[in-house]
Design a protein around this motif. Structure first.
Motif, mmCIF file in Angstrom:
data_model
loop_
_atom_site.group_PDB
_atom_site.id
_atom_site.type_symbol
_atom_site.label_atom_id
_atom_site.label_comp_id
_atom_site.label_asym_id
_atom_site.label_seq_id
_atom_site.Cartn_x
_atom_site.Cartn_y
_atom_site.Cartn_z
ATOM 1 N N ALA A 138 -10.146 18.459 -4.079
ATOM 2 C CA ALA A 138 -9.166 17.626 -3.381
ATOM 3 C C ALA A 138 -8.022 18.453 -2.836
ATOM 4 O O ALA A 138 -7.368 18.056 -1.896
ATOM 5 N N HIS A 165 -7.973 13.264 11.165
ATOM 6 C CA HIS A 165 -9.040 12.349 10.809
ATOM 7 C C HIS A 165 -8.636 10.949 11.222
ATOM 8 O O HIS A 165 -7.458 10.618 11.313
ATOM 9 N N ARG A 170 -6.842 10.658 6.362
ATOM 10 C CA ARG A 170 -7.004 10.953 4.937
ATOM 11 C C ARG A 170 -8.165 11.900 4.743
ATOM 12 O O ARG A 170 -9.006 12.069 5.614
ATOM 13 N N LYS A 171 -8.171 12.546 3.588
ATOM 14 C CA LYS A 171 -9.188 13.560 3.343
ATOM 15 C C LYS A 171 -10.465 12.921 2.834
ATOM 16 O O LYS A 171 -10.444 11.985 2.063
ATOM 17 N N ARG A 172 -11.593 13.515 3.268
ATOM 18 C CA ARG A 172 -12.859 13.038 2.756
ATOM 19 C C ARG A 172 -13.307 13.946 1.625
ATOM 20 O O ARG A 172 -14.232 14.697 1.738
ATOM 21 N N THR A 173 -12.647 13.906 0.564
ATOM 22 C CA THR A 173 -13.049 14.735 -0.562
ATOM 23 C C THR A 173 -13.239 13.837 -1.758
ATOM 24 O O THR A 173 -12.763 12.717 -1.796
ATOM 25 N N SER A 174 -13.960 14.380 -2.730
ATOM 26 C CA SER A 174 -14.074 13.591 -3.948
ATOM 27 C C SER A 174 -12.714 13.592 -4.625
ATOM 28 O O SER A 174 -11.864 14.417 -4.367
ATOM 29 N N ALA A 175 -12.568 12.661 -5.533
ATOM 30 C CA ALA A 175 -11.215 12.274 -5.838
ATOM 31 C C ALA A 175 -10.748 12.694 -7.202
ATOM 32 O O ALA A 175 -11.523 12.858 -8.107
#
Lengths: 337, 344
Positions: free
Chosen positions: A308, A316, A320-325
């Protein structure tokens, strides 16, 4: 005993030659130790610098400062060249008191942290490893201690002990400080207990204490470190709460006792901000430092958090970021209720 | 069609879940009572004598019944520990919690009953308001994760978590009551001009006096909830169904509230339940700083005058509230999220 090491590390290729094995295991051991250390990040640097600064204040300020109890006839004067943080109602130097108080709070906080670490290891790791009714009983005690409100309990205990020394105060705060860490450690131990290398060590007839110390505890170190920072912070907050209502140590300055005297010396009514602002700010500083360090340790425990913190391209669609949380919650934090 | 055996085993699981919960809270309740019973008996010195002395200094002659009542609460050297324990438990359930020294000769139960509504009203309302603000801030920060709003809200919330909340209350008094003169310094209502009762004057005065304490509790209680909700929100946003929703072309607003927030909020409910449990005993020091006529202020008075009976009564009521509310929350959570029933 190279076999054991490879066993523990679990990552060495077994087909390698025996000659390479030692080096391979040493290398991967280094890698594992490195993996346990928090990555150098802005948060870690910020946290460690704050804590270092506070530590310097606690160690060196009392050496150079004035006598903190020395009264004079210039009560409640604001900051000046001779008294950098002004004076208390009875003319004591606030800066000197701040130095001694920070030292006192840190001593109490770290003592409680160590005791909580030991207790939570006994209840959370040892009990879980033994299993059966011992585990059930320890888990029950832990959960009961978690659900009974901590601060009221410490207040009741502290109120019934007149003239506490610092040791007694540490003992009283420790009563409620370990349960949160114990629950977290238990959950971790439950998952490690059944892993192959632990089972192998048990089948090989290792002594249970050796299995715990060599096979299990090293894997828990980051979690224990994270819980330790929480315990220290919780203890410093509990201590300040107790001292603030006059239940603190009678023999030692702490940030809480400073606030107690400020409140009772009507610092608020006199508008003596230099008296009641610094102790609270110091607690907040210690708290922020510990929290930042704790975040960095969490990145070791929880790989999601590491992902993250990777920078992602901007712009985007929803920003927001597309990462696991990060699924970290601050459940383990005790003290302030 | 579900087979009858499977249905029975599901029912058995349910039963087991509820029995486990009831059993756990019973054990916790007994533990709380036992701790309360044990503390004064384990302490050095004799709390009974010091309490009797103080009662005598306040109210003249001490009736034998009063002495007996004090002894059953705090300890007695004559009778055995087991019979003492049963006597103590009996007294607790029959409402004989002893006499307060601070408010002599009022019963402890009456003292607590007079302070309880103040605390429940102030902290209860604040907890509910705080929950909504927490969730809104958390949703916003999580949605715009990594952007300016998040970068401001998250660190601030983190720092606020580690600030001693009574100190924050001191700052608020200094700023808003002392320097700006917007709110009163302390107390629960203007005792000079209004008398307590169901009149508009009293209620408006009480509301006015509650503003600053409420603000202090609100600000100091926001931190943990905001961080928790933000992290859950970020976590949920990485789920596949969010991508599906985006691919379907749903409006961002709908995804934000209907898909992400709606699923992320579940753990917050359990946190909300916990904080409801801490309504009575969670803001002790803030109440003290404001001299608010609630449980916190009463506890401080009990501490300052070594009023052990009152102190024990307060601890008991605080603990029982926490246990009862947590119990209800656990049961409700089992209904809302059936997975918890099996995992536990």
């Amino acid at each position: 005993m190279p076999e054991e090491n490879t066993n523990q590390l679990n990552s060495v290729d077994n087909t390698k030659l025996v000659g390479n094995m030692n080096r391979a295991s040493r290398n991967s051991r280094l890698a594992i130790i490195k993996g346990m250390l928090p990555k150098r990040s802005a948060r870690l640097i910020a946290g460690l610098s704050i804590l270092g600064l506070v530590l310097l204040v606690a160690i060196f300020l009392p050496l150079f400062a004035k006598e903190p109890n020395q009264i004079s006839d210039i009560g409640l004067t604001g900051p000046s060249a001779s008294h950098l943080l002004g004076t208390t109602k009875s003319g004591q130097d606030v800066l000197a008191q701040l130095g001694y108080s920070t030292r006192g709070s840190l001593i109490i906080g770290f003592s409680v942290g160590v005791i909580a670490l030991i207790l939570s290891t006994i209840f959370g790791v040892l009990g879980t490893y033994i299993g059966g009714w011992v585990d059930e009983t320890f888990a029950l005690i832990t959960n009961v201690m978690l659900v009974i409100p901590g601060l009221p309990l410490t207040i009741v205990i502290a109120a019934m002990i007149p003239n506490k020394g610092t040791g007694m105060l540490v003992a009283v705060i420790s009563v409620t400080a370990w349960a949160g860490a114990s629950r977290v450690l238990r959950a971790q131990t439950l998952s490690i207990r059944g892993r192959d290398y632990v089972l192998a060590a048990r089948i090989a007839g290792e002594h249970p204490l050796r299995v715990i110390c060599v096979e299990i505890l090293p894997n828990l170190l980051p979690v224990m470190a994270s819980q330790f920072t929480f315990s220290v912070l919780g203890a410093i907050l509990s201590e300040s709460s107790l001292s603030f209502i006059g239940l603190g140590s009678s023999s030692q300055f702490s940030l809480g006792t400073m606030l107690f005297y400020a409140q009772n010396g009507s610092a608020l009514n006199a508008g003596a901000w230099w008296w009641f602002l610094p102790p609270g700010l110091m607690i907040a500083l210690v708290g922020a430092g510990l929290s930042f360090v704790n975040f960095s340790i969490d990145e070791v425990i929880n790989p999601h958090l590491r992902n993250a913190s990777v920078k992602t391209p901007k712009g985007h669609k929803h920003g927001r970021k597309r990462t696991s949380a990060p699924d970290k919650t601050l459940e383990g934090k005790g003290g302030q209720e | 069609m579900a087979s009858p055996t499977r249905k029975a085993s599901w029912g058995g699981n349910k039963m087991k879940f509820y029995l486990r919960k009831i059993g756990f809270y019973l054990v916790a309740f007994v533990a709380a009572i036992t701790i309360n019973f044990a503390i004064p008996r384990m302490m050095p010195g004799n709390p009974v004598d010091s309490l009797i002395d103080r009662l005598a200094a306040k109210g003249g002659a001490i009736a034998p019944e009063t002495r007996a009542a004090v002894q059953s609460m705090l300890g007695d050297t004559q009778t055995g520990i087991v019979s003492q324990y049963f006597e103590y438990v009996k007294n607790i359930f029959t409402g004989h919690w002893g006499v307060s020294v601070t408010f002599f000769p009022t019963q402890v139960t009456e003292c607590i009953a007079s302070a309880l509504p103040w605390t429940v009203a102030l902290v209860g309302c604040t907890t509910v308001i705080s929950f909504f603000i927490q969730q809104l801030l958390g949703i916003a920060a999580g949605w715009r994760h990594g952007r300016l709003f998040d970068n401001i809200v998250s660190p601030v919330a983190t720092v606020f978590q580690s600030v001693p909340y009574f100190w924050l209350a001191l700052i608020f008094i200094w700023l808003f009551a002392k320097t700006l003169n917007i709110f009163p310094l302390s107390g629960g209502y203007d005792y000079r001009s209004v008398t307590p009762g169901f009149s508009w004057d009293f209620i408006s005065s009480a509301l006015y006096y509650a503003c600053l304490p409420a603000l202090a509790i609100l600000v100091s209680s926001l931190g943990a909830g905001v961080i928790g909700m933000r992290n859950m929100m970020v976590s949920t946003l990485s789920e596949d169904y969010i991508t599906t929703a985006e691919a379907k072309g749903l409006s961002p607003r709908r995804i934000k509230y209907g898909y992400a927030a709606r699923n992320a909020i579940l753990p917050s409910f359990s946190g909300f339940g916990t904080s409801l449990g801490h309504v009575v005993g969670g803001s002790l020091l803030t109440e003290q700083v404001f001299s608010y006529p609630g449980i916190g202020q009463m506890m401080l008075q009990a501490v300052q005058s070594n009023d052990y009976a009152l102190l024990q009564g307060l601890f008991l009521i605080i603990t029982v509230t926490v246990l009862v509310v947590n119990f209800i929350v656990d049961l409700l959570y089992g209904l809302v999220d059936p997975r918890t029933r099996i995992q536990d």
